[in-house]
Each structure stands twice: as C-alpha cells, then as structure tokens.
Design an enzyme around this catalytic site. Sequence first.
Site, PDB file in Angstrom:
ATOM      1  N   GLU A  18       0.824  -1.209   0.000  1.00  0.00           N
ATOM      2  CA  GLU A  18       0.000   0.000   0.000  1.00  0.00           C
ATOM      3  C   GLU A  18       0.863   1.265   0.000  1.00  0.00           C
ATOM      4  O   GLU A  18       0.549   2.236  -0.693  1.00  0.00           O
ATOM      5  CB  GLU A  18      -0.937  -0.005   1.214  1.00  0.00           C
ATOM      6  CG  GLU A  18      -1.963  -1.106   1.198  1.00  0.00           C
ATOM      7  CD  GLU A  18      -2.786  -1.129  -0.072  1.00  0.00           C
ATOM      8  OE1 GLU A  18      -3.045  -0.056  -0.649  1.00  0.00           O
ATOM      9  OE2 GLU A  18      -3.165  -2.228  -0.498  1.00  0.00           O
ATOM     10  N   HIS A  22       1.951   1.931  -3.447  1.00  0.00           N
ATOM     11  CA  HIS A  22       0.914   2.595  -4.257  1.00  0.00           C
ATOM     12  C   HIS A  22       0.985   4.112  -4.059  1.00  0.00           C
ATOM     13  O   HIS A  22       0.903   4.877  -5.018  1.00  0.00           O
ATOM     14  CB  HIS A  22      -0.472   2.093  -3.860  1.00  0.00           C
ATOM     15  CG  HIS A  22      -0.924   0.874  -4.604  1.00  0.00           C
ATOM     16  ND1 HIS A  22      -0.927   0.798  -5.977  1.00  0.00           N
ATOM     17  CD2 HIS A  22      -1.408  -0.313  -4.158  1.00  0.00           C
ATOM     18  CE1 HIS A  22      -1.386  -0.384  -6.352  1.00  0.00           C
ATOM     19  NE2 HIS A  22      -1.672  -1.077  -5.267  1.00  0.00           N
TER      20      HIS A  22
END
Length: 292
Positions: free
Chosen positions: A148, A151
């Site tokens: 994450e 990202h």
Amino acid sequence: MKRIFLFLATNVAILLVLSVTLRLLGIDSILDTQGVGLDMNSLLVFSAVLGFGGSLISLALSKFMAKRTMGVRLIDQPRNATENWLMETVRRQAQAAGIDMPEVGIFDTPEMNAFATGARRNNALVAVSSGLLNGMTRHEAEAVLGHEISHVANGDMVTLTLIQGVVNTFVIFLSRVIGHTIDRMVFKTERGHGPAFLITVIIAQLVLGILASMIVMWFSRHREFRADAGGAHLAGREAMIGALERLRQKHPGPLPEQMAAFGISGSLGHGLKRLFMTHPPLEERIAALRAQ
C-alpha cells in the site's frame, strides 16, 4: 480494488450529474453552431474541462469516501501493542519510500483487507482491517502495508486520475457526437437539440464509459505488479509471497469484494471478464515475484 471501485463510481456519478445539470442550464447549446452542427473545437474543450473536472473531484473526495464507506477509525494515539506496531511499521516504510507519514486507520471486518488512497503522496491514508491484523503474521502484514505504501509512493491514484480524465474526455466528446447525429438523422431535429439528444448522450456515455473503463482496469492490473515489487522491497520478497499465498489458501475460489481492497482479487476472470479485472490473479502475481 475498493479504492479503484470508489474512485470510478464517484467519477461516473459526477459526470452524469454534471452532464444533466449543464444540459438543463442550456450550457450544452454553446456547442451547437447556429443550429446546424456541432462546434468540434468547443466540444473538445468542453469535454476536457468536464472530463478532467470529474476525475479531479473524484480524486479529491477519494480519502473522505473511503473513510466513510469503510468505517475507518484513525489512530491518533496507539491504544495497544498492535496499534503501536502498525504505526511504527507504516512510519518506517513511509520514510524508506520517501513520503510523509500518512494517516493510519483500522476498520472492523473479519475479512483480510487493506487499502491506501489520497489525492497527494504526502497526504495519504493507509487503513487495514482487524481481520488482516488477526489473520496474518507480522511479516505478512508488513508486506501488505509495504504494498500500500508503494501505491502511495508511486503516485498511482494521481496517475489513475490523469488516465481517467483522458478517457472521460473522449467519452463525453463521442457521446455528444453520437447524440447529435441520432437527434438529427433519426428524430429529424433541425435546430438545437431535442429530448432525444439528452437521452442518447446519457446512454452513450454509460456504454462508452464501460468500454473506457477497460483501459483503467489494464492500468490498475499493471500497477499491482509494481506495488507487489515495492512491498517485496520494503518487507522482503518471501513476506510478500507469503501474504499472497495465505490469501490464496484461505480463499481458493474467487475472492470476495471486501478482500480485494488492497490489490488482491484472486482468479476472478477468464476471457472477456479479464478485461474488467482491476487486479491480476494471485497466481500471476506470485509467479512474477518468484521470477524476480
């Protein structure tokens, strides 16, 4: 997947509301040249402003929508050892990735789930489910967090917004060309636009929007491999593979919508279905990591 779904759904809703509102206000009429045809230059500018506007608004609302939809409880001060570990892990990974510390939160669901979103790299949100914290080892959860954080560091939501703005522009442009053509040739409207124009534009915009979403889906699938590589870099390749393997073992069939939030959607499609997958199958992602 949840962040992508929320972004796309918000984007479509905004475009439809703006399209209907502008039509009712008569702003669409500026695209009609003396009642005899469309002003293509004005239409293209109009489409770009509306298309990128809808995409940018979706991006601006992404963090707020994710918090409300998933019921995220932000961690201001850790209340236990798990929350303290979570904050420290995200802080360490954010520093390693070269971004500011994002907001960190937990949402209550038994499914293993996590997501990251936000309009800017240095103003992001990373949230994990209670099911993920309870169902994975610390090394596996760390890999998910690294995925994450990657990202965010890669600017995936911003890049997605730009791509969505481009496809929005062409969807709006082509839907109005189709609406104008049908209104003139089928319903024989000679000046201005009749009710058939608005109806045709809305239908065409929905159909073309579905087709255009395949481009966004391809981008999303491509970026998942890069985020996996980022997670492997931050937490270790074996930890990232272990997290994906645990998800595959726990859910040997198609993964539920709730799990797909942090970029794991399992083997969810073959043939045409694959074109609408936001994430590659787990098997492909594991194979890509093993090949590194």
